[in-house]
Enzyme design. Structure first.
Site, PDB file in Angstrom:
ATOM      1  N   CYS A 182      41.018  34.565  42.182  1.00 52.39           N
ATOM      2  CA  CYS A 182      40.555  35.016  43.502  1.00 52.39           C
ATOM      3  C   CYS A 182      39.484  36.091  43.374  1.00 52.39           C
ATOM      4  CB  CYS A 182      41.714  35.601  44.303  1.00 52.39           C
ATOM      5  SG  CYS A 182      42.987  34.420  44.765  1.00 52.39           S
ATOM      6  N   ASN A 194      35.475  34.272  44.195  1.00 50.99           N
ATOM      7  CA  ASN A 194      36.457  33.398  43.540  1.00 50.99           C
ATOM      8  C   ASN A 194      35.753  32.495  42.528  1.00 50.99           C
ATOM      9  OD1 ASN A 194      35.412  32.265  45.955  1.00 50.99           O
ATOM     10  ND2 ASN A 194      37.101  30.837  46.151  1.00 50.99           N
ATOM     11  N   VAL A 195      36.434  32.284  41.403  1.00 50.94           N
ATOM     12  CA  VAL A 195      35.901  31.474  40.308  1.00 50.94           C
ATOM     13  C   VAL A 195      36.958  30.425  39.967  1.00 50.94           C
ATOM     14  CG1 VAL A 195      34.991  31.483  37.960  1.00 50.94           C
ATOM     15  CG2 VAL A 195      34.597  33.467  39.435  1.00 50.94           C
ATOM     16  N   CYS A 210      40.679  22.871  35.571  1.00 47.28           N
ATOM     17  CA  CYS A 210      42.127  23.039  35.405  1.00 47.28           C
ATOM     18  C   CYS A 210      42.543  23.984  36.537  1.00 47.28           C
ATOM     19  CB  CYS A 210      42.414  23.643  34.021  1.00 47.28           C
ATOM     20  SG  CYS A 210      44.160  23.894  33.745  1.00 47.28           S
ATOM     21  N   TYR A 211      42.912  23.410  37.684  1.00 49.35           N
ATOM     22  CA  TYR A 211      42.997  24.139  38.957  1.00 49.35           C
ATOM     23  C   TYR A 211      43.699  25.490  38.880  1.00 49.35           C
ATOM     24  CZ  TYR A 211      41.628  19.751  41.309  1.00 49.35           C
ATOM     25  OH  TYR A 211      40.973  18.634  41.717  1.00 49.35           O
ATOM     26  N   GLU A 239      39.253  38.894  44.926  1.00 47.29           N
ATOM     27  CA  GLU A 239      39.787  40.261  44.898  1.00 47.29           C
ATOM     28  C   GLU A 239      40.126  40.688  43.473  1.00 47.29           C
ATOM     29  OE1 GLU A 239      40.642  37.761  46.852  1.00 47.29           O
ATOM     30  OE2 GLU A 239      41.338  38.420  48.827  1.00 47.29           O
TER      31      GLU A 239
HETATM   32  N1  THU Z   1      40.895  32.894  47.633  1.00 47.46           N
HETATM   33  C1  THU Z   1      40.377  34.116  47.320  1.00 47.46           C
HETATM   34  O1  THU Z   1      39.538  34.245  46.418  1.00 47.46           O
HETATM   35  N2  THU Z   1      40.805  35.173  48.042  1.00 47.46           N
HETATM   36  C2  THU Z   1      41.643  35.108  49.108  1.00 47.46           C
HETATM   37  O2  THU Z   1      41.906  36.125  49.731  1.00 47.46           O
HETATM   38  C3  THU Z   1      42.232  33.825  49.503  1.00 47.46           C
HETATM   39  C4  THU Z   1      41.928  32.682  48.632  1.00 47.46           C
HETATM   40  C5  THU Z   1      40.373  31.731  46.911  1.00 47.46           C
HETATM   41  C6  THU Z   1      41.292  31.081  45.925  1.00 47.46           C
HETATM   42  C7  THU Z   1      40.706  29.687  45.871  1.00 47.46           C
HETATM   43  O3  THU Z   1      39.585  29.698  44.996  1.00 47.46           O
HETATM   44  C8  THU Z   1      40.192  29.454  47.265  1.00 47.46           C
HETATM   45  O4  THU Z   1      40.031  30.726  47.846  1.00 47.46           O
HETATM   46  C9  THU Z   1      41.117  28.610  48.137  1.00 47.46           C
HETATM   47  O5  THU Z   1      42.413  29.097  48.099  1.00 47.46           O
END
Ligand code: THU
Length: 136
Positions: A57, A46-47, A51-52, A59
């Protein structure tokens, strides 16, 4: 794939990808490793962004990396987080995955190395996909 070297590698690659997560806001690192039908693995983390809403994600990063290198057919994805329960992809990621078929496996892991396997069909039943655009 169960018990195979390939699966072990996929599980390791998603844990390694988690270590690259850029998540200073949520402090919730996630790693994903995507296996193509050709046997290549693309990983993602995840990046997040100041700016939220611009955060992406793990994936989707893995899928975007694979697609942008010419790979569109997938066998499986493994996902890792630090959560005490099995990590499960958000709804937006499920829809992005579904674009590339419903018949591939998701290995949802826990930090202790255990996992459950779900097909995309199980995670996103009655989904809307590219084929449906031709039914109007
Ligand atoms: N996030 C993911 O990257 N994959 C998931 O399956 C669940 C959530 C990330 C999004 C955000 O950066 C952080 O986890 C919290 O939600």
């Amino acid at each position: 794939m169960e018990g195979s070297e390939c699966l072990q590698l996929l599980l390791r690659r998603c844990r390694e990808a988690k270590d690259c997560a850029y998540c200073p806001y949520s402090r919730f690192p996630v790693g994903a490793a995507l296996l193509t039908v050709g046997g290549e693995i693309f990983s993602g983390c995840n990046v997040e962004n100041a700016c939220y809403s611009l955060g992406v994600c793990a994936e989707r990063i893995a899928i975007q990396k694979a697609i942008s290198e010419g790979h569109t057919r997938f066998r499986a994805m493994a996902i890792a987080s630090d959560m005490s329960d099995f990590i499960t992809p958000c709804g937006a990621c499920r829809q992005v995955m579904r674009e590339f078929g419903t018949d591939w496996d998701l290995y949802l892991t826990k930090p202790d190395g255990t996992y459950i396997v779900k097909t995309l069909q199980e995670l996103l039943p009655l989904s809307f996909g590219p084929e449906d655009l031709h039914k109007a």
